[in-house]
Write an enzyme that holds these catalytic residues in place. Sequence first.
Site, PDB file in Angstrom:
ATOM      1  N   LYS A  66       0.857  -3.349   4.922  1.00  0.00           N
ATOM      2  CA  LYS A  66      -0.030  -4.072   4.005  1.00  0.00           C
ATOM      3  C   LYS A  66       0.711  -4.972   3.015  1.00  0.00           C
ATOM      4  O   LYS A  66       1.766  -4.621   2.497  1.00  0.00           O
ATOM      5  CB  LYS A  66      -0.882  -3.080   3.198  1.00  0.00           C
ATOM      6  CG  LYS A  66      -1.988  -2.429   3.978  1.00  0.00           C
ATOM      7  CD  LYS A  66      -3.024  -3.391   4.550  1.00  0.00           C
ATOM      8  CE  LYS A  66      -3.978  -3.891   3.497  1.00  0.00           C
ATOM      9  NZ  LYS A  66      -4.906  -2.854   3.026  1.00  0.00           N
ATOM     10  N   GLU A 113      -7.355 -10.569  -6.744  1.00  0.00           N
ATOM     11  CA  GLU A 113      -8.481  -9.637  -6.863  1.00  0.00           C
ATOM     12  C   GLU A 113      -8.726  -9.256  -8.326  1.00  0.00           C
ATOM     13  O   GLU A 113      -9.865  -9.153  -8.782  1.00  0.00           O
ATOM     14  CB  GLU A 113      -8.216  -8.376  -6.036  1.00  0.00           C
ATOM     15  CG  GLU A 113      -8.223  -8.634  -4.537  1.00  0.00           C
ATOM     16  CD  GLU A 113      -7.674  -7.444  -3.756  1.00  0.00           C
ATOM     17  OE1 GLU A 113      -8.098  -6.300  -4.017  1.00  0.00           O
ATOM     18  OE2 GLU A 113      -6.821  -7.653  -2.878  1.00  0.00           O
ATOM     19  N   SER A 141       0.854  -1.176   0.000  1.00  0.00           N
ATOM     20  CA  SER A 141       0.000   0.000   0.000  1.00  0.00           C
ATOM     21  C   SER A 141       0.896   1.234   0.000  1.00  0.00           C
ATOM     22  O   SER A 141       2.003   1.207   0.531  1.00  0.00           O
ATOM     23  CB  SER A 141      -0.873  -0.026   1.254  1.00  0.00           C
ATOM     24  OG  SER A 141      -1.212   1.290   1.642  1.00  0.00           O
TER      25      SER A 141
END
Length: 435
Positions: A282, A289, A276
Site C-alpha cells: 500500500k 484524504e 499500511s
Amino acid sequence: MKLWAGRFSKEVDKKTNDFNSSIATDSRMYAQDINGSIAHVTMLAAQGIIPKEDGSAIAAELAKIKEEIADGALAIDPNAEDIHTFIEQTLTERLGDVGKRLHTGRSRNDQVALDVRLYLRDECDEVLNLINGLINSLETKGEENAHAIMPGYTHLQRAQPITFKAHLSAYVEMLKRDLGRVEDAKKRMNSSPLGSGALAGTTYPIDRAMTASLLGFDSFTKSTLDGVADRDFCVELASALSLVMVHLSRMCEEIILWCSWEFKFVELDDAFSTGSSIMPQKKNPDIAELVRGKSGRVFGDLMTLLTVLKGLPLAYNKDMQEDKDAIFDAFDTVKICLTTLIPMIDTMKVIPENMRKAAAGGFINATDCADFLVSKGLPFRDAYKATGELVALCIKTGKTLEALEIEEYKNICELFDDGVYEAIKLENCVKRRGM
Ligand code: ARG
C-alpha cells in the site's frame, strides 16, 4: 485578583474561573493586544487625557512586555481571565499607579473587538500568500503537462478530451476567486472599533481617527454599539475559508482517484504518502484524504459563528468569546492544509501515458465526430443520432471510432469521408477547443 474585584466579596470559584477564562485561546493575540494598547495610550497622551510622561512610560513598558513574551522570558499566566487582563496586570505590577491609567476611556469590549481584527488581518495575509503559492504550483504543473491529454468527465463518465493543464486551470480560477473573497472580507473588516468603549463610546475627548490610523485601519466604526457587537467579519472570513476548503477538498478527491490503480494518472512522492501497517503493497494518499476530511471542521466553524451571533441582543455578550476558537480554528486548518498541499503538488509525478490511454477509450471524441457531420451540412440532432449509432456499433464489435472502416461510417451516414479520422484525433479535438 480580578480587574473587576471591587464589587465582589468573594474570589470566583475555580471551575467557574476556568470555564470563564479565554486565555488558552486569546493569548495568541498578545502582540495585537499590546500594539492596540500602545496606540491607545499614545492617543490618550496626545489628547492630554493622561500626562505625557505616563503615556511614554506605559508605551515603553508594553513594548518590553511584548518582547519578553515573544522570547519566552515572560510566561503568560494560564489562570488569567484573558490576555487583556494579563497584560494590564503585568503592566501595573511593574509601573504601579502609572500602569493603572492605561484603561482610561476603553473597555475590554472594544479592546477584544480590536485585537481580533488586528490578528485576523495578519492571518488573511498569510492565507492569501499560501493561496497564491498553490496557484503557482498548479500553474507550473499545468505548464509542464500542457500537452498531456486526458478524458474530461461529467458524472465521472468519460466525456470529452481535455488537457491536464485545462483541468488544473479550473482550480486556479476557483482559487483566484477565493483570493478575492478573502481580500474583500479583509477590506470590510479593516475598520477600527477602538473608542466604542463598553458600548456607548466614552466621555473623554479621545481621537478615534488617530488610533485608527496608528493601527493601519482605513476608518473607524461609526456606531459604537456595532463596533463591539458584531462579528460579521468572522462569519465572512469563515465563509470564504469554507469555500477554499470546498475547492481543496474537490481537488484532493480527484488526486485520491488519480492515485488509484484504476486511474494511475499521477503518483505522489513518497514524502507525501503513507503506508499500511498490514498490507505491504500500500501507498496511501493520506494527506489528500485529510484535507478532504478537515474541510468539515471549517464548515463547522462557520456554523458555530452564525449560531453564536444569531440571537444576541446588542451589544456585547459573553457568548462572543466563542468567536475566537471558531475563527482561529478555521484559519489554522486552512493554513496547515495549504502548507502541506503545495509541496505535495510540486513533487507529484504526472503519468501522461495513462491519461492518454484512458482518453483513447470511452468514445470521448464522439462529439467531434458529430461536429464533423455538422461541418458537412447535417443538422446537429441528426449528426448526434448518426454518431450514436456508430458508438453502438463500436460497442458491439469491440472497436473504437478511430478503428472503424470508412465504409462502416458511410453505411450509417453517407456524408462521412476520410476527413473524419483527422477530426476525431484527440490532439485535434483539444486543439480545436483552444486547450
Ligand atoms: N475574553 C473576552 C472575549 O473574548 C474579552 C471581553 C470581555 N468583556 C466582558 N465584558 N466580559 O470576548
